[in-house]
Each structure stands twice: as structure tokens, then as C-alpha cells.
Design a protein around this motif. Structure first.
Motif, mmCIF file in Angstrom:
data_model
loop_
_atom_site.group_PDB
_atom_site.id
_atom_site.type_symbol
_atom_site.label_atom_id
_atom_site.label_comp_id
_atom_site.label_asym_id
_atom_site.label_seq_id
_atom_site.Cartn_x
_atom_site.Cartn_y
_atom_site.Cartn_z
ATOM 1 N N PHE A 24 0.834 -1.208 0.000
ATOM 2 C CA PHE A 24 0.000 0.000 0.000
ATOM 3 C C PHE A 24 0.867 1.255 0.000
ATOM 4 C CE2 PHE A 24 -1.723 3.380 2.726
ATOM 5 C CZ PHE A 24 -2.818 3.771 1.963
ATOM 6 N N LEU A 25 1.890 1.254 0.834
ATOM 7 C CA LEU A 25 2.811 2.397 0.888
ATOM 8 C C LEU A 25 3.463 2.643 -0.465
ATOM 9 C CD1 LEU A 25 4.735 2.005 4.277
ATOM 10 C CD2 LEU A 25 3.434 3.991 3.554
ATOM 11 N N ILE A 26 4.007 1.595 -1.039
ATOM 12 C CA ILE A 26 4.730 1.733 -2.310
ATOM 13 C C ILE A 26 3.778 2.155 -3.430
ATOM 14 C CG2 ILE A 26 6.050 0.479 -4.066
ATOM 15 C CD1 ILE A 26 7.210 -1.224 -1.796
ATOM 16 N N PHE A 27 2.586 1.551 -3.460
ATOM 17 C CA PHE A 27 1.618 1.909 -4.499
ATOM 18 C C PHE A 27 1.199 3.368 -4.359
ATOM 19 C CE2 PHE A 27 -2.790 2.567 -5.742
ATOM 20 C CZ PHE A 27 -2.773 2.140 -7.061
ATOM 21 N N THR A 28 0.877 3.782 -3.130
ATOM 22 C CA THR A 28 0.419 5.158 -2.907
ATOM 23 C C THR A 28 1.482 6.170 -3.296
ATOM 24 O OG1 THR A 28 -0.964 4.395 -1.068
ATOM 25 C CG2 THR A 28 -0.526 6.749 -1.201
ATOM 26 N N ALA A 29 2.735 5.897 -2.897
ATOM 27 C CA ALA A 29 3.815 6.821 -3.244
ATOM 28 C C ALA A 29 4.140 6.786 -4.727
ATOM 29 C CB ALA A 29 5.065 6.489 -2.426
ATOM 30 N N ALA A 229 12.733 5.975 2.874
ATOM 31 C CA ALA A 229 13.590 6.341 1.749
ATOM 32 C C ALA A 229 12.922 5.996 0.420
ATOM 33 C CB ALA A 229 14.942 5.635 1.866
ATOM 34 N N VAL A 230 12.237 4.841 0.390
ATOM 35 C CA VAL A 230 11.581 4.406 -0.847
ATOM 36 C C VAL A 230 10.450 5.346 -1.218
ATOM 37 C CG1 VAL A 230 10.175 2.592 -1.899
ATOM 38 C CG2 VAL A 230 12.232 1.982 -0.613
ATOM 39 N N TRP A 231 9.538 5.629 -0.255
ATOM 40 C CA TRP A 231 8.402 6.463 -0.656
ATOM 41 C C TRP A 231 8.765 7.935 -0.810
ATOM 42 C CZ3 TRP A 231 7.221 10.063 2.992
ATOM 43 C CH2 TRP A 231 7.246 9.741 4.352
ATOM 44 N N LEU A 232 9.823 8.405 -0.158
ATOM 45 C CA LEU A 232 10.291 9.768 -0.424
ATOM 46 C C LEU A 232 10.829 9.885 -1.849
ATOM 47 C CD1 LEU A 232 12.078 10.766 2.911
ATOM 48 C CD2 LEU A 232 10.098 11.899 1.877
ATOM 49 N N LEU A 233 11.557 8.865 -2.295
ATOM 50 C CA LEU A 233 12.065 8.852 -3.670
ATOM 51 C C LEU A 233 10.909 8.805 -4.670
ATOM 52 C CD1 LEU A 233 14.332 8.638 -5.767
ATOM 53 C CD2 LEU A 233 14.336 6.156 -5.389
ATOM 54 N N LEU A 234 9.915 7.967 -4.388
ATOM 55 C CA LEU A 234 8.778 7.852 -5.292
ATOM 56 C C LEU A 234 7.966 9.143 -5.336
ATOM 57 C CD1 LEU A 234 7.638 4.227 -4.384
ATOM 58 C CD2 LEU A 234 8.732 4.975 -6.509
ATOM 59 N N LEU A 235 7.820 9.818 -4.200
ATOM 60 C CA LEU A 235 7.148 11.118 -4.195
ATOM 61 C C LEU A 235 7.909 12.124 -5.048
ATOM 62 C CD1 LEU A 235 6.023 11.580 -0.467
ATOM 63 C CD2 LEU A 235 4.588 11.018 -2.431
ATOM 64 N N HIS A 236 9.232 12.094 -4.930
ATOM 65 C CA HIS A 236 10.074 12.996 -5.730
ATOM 66 C C HIS A 236 9.868 12.732 -7.221
ATOM 67 C CE1 HIS A 236 13.542 15.352 -7.005
ATOM 68 N NE2 HIS A 236 13.961 14.287 -7.680
ATOM 69 N N LEU A 237 9.778 11.467 -7.602
ATOM 70 C CA LEU A 237 9.560 11.124 -9.005
ATOM 71 C C LEU A 237 8.180 11.565 -9.484
ATOM 72 C CD1 LEU A 237 11.153 7.544 -9.105
ATOM 73 C CD2 LEU A 237 12.138 9.701 -9.942
ATOM 74 N N ASN A 238 7.245 11.703 -8.545
ATOM 75 C CA ASN A 238 5.901 12.201 -8.867
ATOM 76 C C ASN A 238 5.832 13.724 -8.860
ATOM 77 O OD1 ASN A 238 3.374 10.187 -9.022
ATOM 78 N ND2 ASN A 238 5.008 9.238 -7.827
ATOM 79 N N GLY A 239 6.969 14.370 -8.617
ATOM 80 C CA GLY A 239 6.991 15.826 -8.588
ATOM 81 C C GLY A 239 6.537 16.430 -7.277
ATOM 82 N N ILE A 240 6.484 15.623 -6.213
ATOM 83 C CA ILE A 240 6.079 16.103 -4.891
ATOM 84 C C ILE A 240 7.335 16.256 -4.039
ATOM 85 C CG2 ILE A 240 4.722 15.596 -2.820
ATOM 86 C CD1 ILE A 240 2.926 13.854 -4.669
ATOM 87 N N GLU A 241 7.648 17.470 -3.673
ATOM 88 C CA GLU A 241 8.892 17.740 -2.968
ATOM 89 C C GLU A 241 8.642 18.022 -1.487
ATOM 90 O OE1 GLU A 241 11.709 17.293 -4.326
ATOM 91 O OE2 GLU A 241 11.074 17.131 -6.420
#
Length: 343
Positions: A24-29, A229-241
Motif C-alpha cells: 500500500f505504501l509503495i503503491f500510494t507513493a 527512503a523508498v516512498w520519499l524517492l517515489l514522491l520525488h519522481l511524482n513531482g512532490i517535494e
């Protein structure tokens, strides 16, 4: 002890609930932008923006035409003819534009509900921009929502809805879910030691009770760190800083440690998985509900730090101190509980 840590980490694969939360975490991020769009669409469809609606604009209205940038018509009959043939999706009619006074705009929409929704949403956005342009031309102040000195969010634009959802709800929930995953792992690993009586074997090794418990905590904390670290990176890839990563991480890790310490206390009190998980879930649910009730709650602090808004350093220090106090209490209680009541 590396073996002890690896043993705890292997529980992640065996526990379906924890694995589900991780997915769920990985999918959401991973699909943060899509999830945000979908939830906003379901809760408030009027905020969804569409950019491909074909709009016909009729009348002597140069400012409106410059904003909508649709197909221009001099005569309403010509526009209605194209509208019936399906060449345009909607018509915006303003016979004579008055830049210094009120303008009454007539909108023609199709009968199809989906087409109407798409066209109406697009026109609504453009008319809001038209209103802003007329206000600026007439020297009327446009209300702005200032987040902090370097960033502004325009109250009239729909981006503010997604902005609020991401930073007020999504990011704090990612932190809370990560804390729950780490706490669930700790409860499972600790209660398993009690139920299998393997603590007795660990006590034979030249290792103190405190060190054994610290390894348990470290395993859970390691999982929370990796997931963060994983979901922060995924948020960054989604343009969410995240505006302030160091302080954000400090508060997030404090929250993780608070949940993990409480999970350890719960495991030491009940010593079986079912009761420990139930009690922890009930208390955690209450804490999560309260966490969104105040700007000083950890969800509020996380939101303000992540967006770069104003916060007080004492708020960060308070959660760090609370985490360390709970950790100390859990370790002290664990030293008295492990090995002294016939594990």
C-alpha cells in the motif's frame, strides 16, 4: 547480532498484513499524483480540470476569447449548428463584453452527462481565469493564500485542492503507515520470542537484556528507514517535494520511535501476538485520529515542515524528547520483564 536482526526481518515475508501495508505504501507513493486525482474526483468532481474540451465562443468579447482560446463565432446560429453536429462540445455566449462592469455569460452544454461534466469543468476553470483578468484590469485586489514567504498558492485555482490533500493528508498518512508497519514487525518478533520461549536461548548468549531489546527495536527502525527512503524517492519522481528533508526526517523518525516503543511495551505486557496487536491497534487508532486535530500534533508539524511553512523548533524537540523518554521506559520495563517471570 546480525542473525537476530535477519531473523526479525524475515518476519516481513511471513506476515501478510505487514506485506499488504508495505505494498500500500509503495503503491500510494508510486502513483501519488494519480491517487490524488482520483480521490479529488470522487470527493469533489468540480475540482477536476480538463484541457481537451472544444469550446465555441460567440459575441463581441475579445478578453473572454483570449482566455478560453476556443473556436470563435460571430453569430450564435453558426455556433449552434456546429454544436449540434458535434464539432464543438459547448458554447460560451457573451454578446457584448464590458470590461469595467458585470458580464452575463450564457453557456450551452450537451445532454450527455459525461460530456457535460468535462465541458462544464473546463469552462468553469476558464471563467475563473476570466474573472481574475477582469479584476486585475480594474485594479481590484486578487486574494492570495500565502503559505510562506517564498511560495504562494492562488486560492482561486484548483491546484490548491491537490496541494492540501497531498501535504495535509497523504504525506502524514505515509508516515503513520510506516510507523504501523515497523510497530507490527516489532510486536510479531517480540511475542514470537515469548511464545516459542526462544528468549531463554538468547539469554544464554553473552548479551544483556537491554542489548537484545535494542536489536529488536533496531530491526523495526531499519524497516521504517528503508520504507521512508523508498516512498520519499517515489514522491520525488511524482513531482512532490519535501521542503526540509532533515527536519522532516527527524520528526518522522521520532514518530516511528514513539510507535515502536509503545509496541514494545505492549508486547512485554501481554506476551502474545493477538492481544498485543489488538491493544496496540485500538490505542494507535485513537492516536491517529487525535493527530489531525491540532496544528501542534505530529501530523500538523509534518505537514508544515514538508510544505515549508512556519513551525517552532520546540515542536520538533518535543516529539524527539517524547520518543527518547518512551524508548527509555520500554527498555527499563523490558529489563525487568524479560527473564524474571519464567518466560
Amino acid at each position: 547480532m546480525k542473525e537476530l536482526i535477519m531473523k526479525d526481518l524475515r518476519l516481513l515475508v511471513r506476515e501478510k498484513t505487514i506485506v499488504s501495508l508495505i505494498f500500500f505504501l509503495i503503491f500510494t507513493a508510486s502513483f501519488a499524483s494519480l491517487v490524488t486525482y482520483g480521490l479529488i474526483f470522487l470527493s469533489s468532481p468540480q475540482y477536476v480540470q480538463f484541457s481537451k474540451a472544444k469550446i465555441g465562443v460567440v459575441g463581441d468579447c475579445p478578453i473572454l476569447k483570449s482566455v478560453i482560446k476556443g473556436k470563435n463565432y460571430a453569430d450564435l446560429e453558426d455556433a449552434l449548428r456546429d454544436f449540434k453536429l458535434g464539432n464543438i462540445d459547448a458554447i460560451v455566449y457573451l454578446p457584448k463584453e464590458n470590461a469595467s462592469s458585470h458580464n452575463f455569460v450564457t453557456v450551452y452544454l450537451p445532454k450527455d452527462e459525461i460530456a457535460t461534466f468535462i465541458a462544464a469543468s473546463y469552462i468553469k476553470e476558464k471563467l475563473e481565469l476570466y474573472e481574475l483578468k477582469l479584476r486585475e484590469m480594474n485594479g481590484i485586489e486578487v486574494v492570495k493564500l500565502r503559505v510562506f514567504s517564498e511560495k504562494k498558492v492562488d486560492y482561486y485555482k484548483n491546484y490548491s485542492v491537490a496541494f492540501k490533500f497531498i501535504y495535509v493528508a497523504l504525506i502524514p498518512l505515509l508516515v503513520i503507515t510506516t510507523a504501523i508497519v515497523a510497530s507490527g514487525l516489532l510486536i510479531d518478533s517480540t511475542t514470537e520470542e515469548f511464545e516459542s520461549r526462544s528468549f531463554e536461548i538468547l539469554m544464554v548468549a553473552p548479551m544483556s537484556k537491554r542489548k537484545i531489546l535494542l536489536y529488536k527495536i533496531f530491526s523495526a527502525f531499519l524497516v521504517s528507514t528503508i520504507l521512508s527512503a523508498v516512498w520519499l524517492l517515489l514522491l520525488h519522481l511524482n513531482g512532490i517535494e519535501i521542503a526540509n528533508i532533515p527536519l522532516f526526517s527527524l520528526v518522522a523518525f521520532s514518530v516511528y520511535l514513539i510507535f515502536i516503543s509503545f509496541a514494545l511495551l505492549t508486547s512485554l505486557i501481554f506476551k502474545d501476538r493477538e492481544r498485543s496487536q489488538l491493544f496496540f491497534s485500538l490505542i494507535a487508532a485513537g492516536v491517529i485520529a487525535i493527530s489531525f486535530a491540532s496544528k501542534h500534533s505530529f501530523a500538523g508539524v509534518i505537514t508544515r515542515i514538508s510544505v515549508g511553512s512556519v513551525f517552532e523548533i520546540w515542536e520538533v524537540a518535543t516529539y524527539l524528547a517524547l520518543a527518547l523518554v518512551l524508548l527509555t521506559i520500554a527498555l527499563k520495563f523490558g529489563e525487568s520483564r524479560v527473564g524474571n517471570d519464567n518466560i
